[in-house]
Design a protein around this motif. Structure first.
Motif, PDB file in Angstrom:
ATOM      1  N   UNK A 172       0.863  -1.291  -0.079  1.00  0.00           N
ATOM      2  CA  UNK A 172      -0.015   0.014   0.145  1.00  0.00           C
ATOM      3  C   UNK A 172       0.979   1.225   0.274  1.00  0.00           C
ATOM      4  N   UNK A 173       1.736   1.299   0.765  1.00  0.00           N
ATOM      5  CA  UNK A 173       2.772   2.345   0.832  1.00  0.00           C
ATOM      6  C   UNK A 173       3.460   2.466  -0.574  1.00  0.00           C
ATOM      7  N   UNK A 174       4.000   1.251  -0.928  1.00  0.00           N
ATOM      8  CA  UNK A 174       4.734   1.326  -2.321  1.00  0.00           C
ATOM      9  C   UNK A 174       3.957   2.177  -3.352  1.00  0.00           C
ATOM     10  N   UNK A 175       2.573   1.731  -3.397  1.00  0.00           N
ATOM     11  CA  UNK A 175       1.732   2.194  -4.462  1.00  0.00           C
ATOM     12  C   UNK A 175       1.581   3.630  -4.611  1.00  0.00           C
ATOM     13  N   UNK A 176       1.744   4.359  -3.197  1.00  0.00           N
ATOM     14  CA  UNK A 176       1.718   5.776  -2.918  1.00  0.00           C
ATOM     15  C   UNK A 176       2.995   6.680  -3.433  1.00  0.00           C
ATOM     16  N   UNK A 177       4.087   5.873  -3.514  1.00  0.00           N
ATOM     17  CA  UNK A 177       5.283   6.475  -3.913  1.00  0.00           C
ATOM     18  C   UNK A 177       5.414   6.653  -5.514  1.00  0.00           C
ATOM     19  N   UNK A 178       5.457   8.048  -5.753  1.00  0.00           N
ATOM     20  CA  UNK A 178       5.540   8.529  -7.257  1.00  0.00           C
ATOM     21  C   UNK A 178       6.945   9.503  -7.474  1.00  0.00           C
TER      22      UNK A 178
END
Length: 322
Positions: A172-178
């Protein structure tokens, strides 16, 4: 140990010119996981392959209900392909691995045991140098990790691989990293959580050759170091101060030579000094330029990847399984 029957595992596999490995890998994963109580899905991400990889993946997706494919519009690079697959994974845990069979599928069972013991991230690293790699590949790999550990703010074991398990809360945290240039091995280490590393010995590639060249490895090293630290700027600042101190110490020699009357202007010494300081200035400007370039590219907010086709379907602007 008793496992929860409802737990689902997503296995994300980037593939670039791996047509002869796809079916074999699916078979090996089936043999490994078929006797467990986990439901699992396999998400292949075709990263602009030039051979028949995509057709092989589509054929297997038609044969197996738990196999999915994502075709990227071009070759975006391994980390971006992994990010694409992770973005679509819905499992309670996500496992990433390569398609060339160098990551032994049977290790997944060990990863799952540590996950059940409440570890959020179970990553792997080579216990020894890859016995199947060429000498220059072993040397450059060793230099790669030494450079990252020395010049960045993260510490990676030598031979850290993209073969890992991550809990859903990590995903979930990785998906939020841009980030425009993403280095997953470093980012996953940076996230913290409860992690454990497992040593492994790479298996021999089932078929094909390693596609990473020396130039690509150098580019990855520079990009990875600068993605996690401004330390290179501090290093060149220190070099500049050191050289300036040497120049100050040279002033008494110049004055003594002048008043003693034996100062002789030399073309060689002048040219050597100019070349040295000129090279140092170019080095400093080059490092600053790379950082400025990264800021420029990040400010564009371009996507990390573009999906050309997939057997996921779009519902309310979200891709789901069919």
């Amino acid at each position: 140990m008793i496992y929860d029957l409802k737990k689902r595992i997503s296995i994300v596999i980037p593939a670039y010119n791996e047509e002869k490995n796809i079916s074999f890998l699916i078979e090996q994963l089936g043999e490994t996981l078929s006797n467990t109580n986990y439901e699992y899905e396999v998400i292949f991400v075709d990263d602009g392959s030039r051979d028949n990889t995509l057709n092989e993946i589509k054929f297997n997706a038609a044969m197996h209900s738990n196999v999915y494919y994502v075709e990227l519009s071009k070759n975006f690079g391994k980390d971006h392909a992994l990010k694409a697959g992770i973005g679509l994974a819905k499992g309670d845990a996500v496992i990433t691995m390569d398609a060339d069979m160098q990551h032994p599928p049977e290790m997944i069972l060990t990863m799952l045991r540590f996950w059940e013991d409440d570890y959020d991230i179970v990553y792997t690293y080579r216990k020894n140098a890859n016995p199947h790699a060429k000498k220059y590949q072993k040397a450059t790999s060793k230099m790669f990790y030494k450079g990252i550990n020395m010049l960045s703010d993260i510490q990676l074991e030598n031979g850290t691989a993209d073969f890992r398990l991550m809990d859903a809360k990590v995903v979930k945290q990785l998906k939020a990293i841009d980030e425009y240039e993403i280095f997953l091995r470093g980012i996953i280490k940076w996230t913290g959580f409860k992690q454990i590393g497992l040593p492994y010995t790479p298996s021999k590639r089932h078929t094909g050759e390693v596609s990473y060249s020396f130039f690509n490895l150098v580019k990855l090293a520079v990009s990875s170091i600068m993605a996690f630290s401004a330390r290179p700027l501090y290093v060149v600042t220190g070099i500049g101060l050191f050289v300036s101190a040497l120049a100050i110490l040279y002033i008494p020699y110049v004055l003594i030579s002048y008043f003693a009357g034996y100062a002789v202007s030399g073309w060689a010494s002048i040219m050597a000094t100019i070349a040295f300081f000129g090279g140092l200035q170019l080095l400093v400007l080059g490092i600053i330029g790379v950082y400025v370039g990264k800021i420029f590219m990040q400010s564009k907010h371009r996507p990390n990847y573009i999906i050309r086709s997939t057997n996921f379907v779009a519902v309310n602007n979200d891709l789901i399984r069919i």
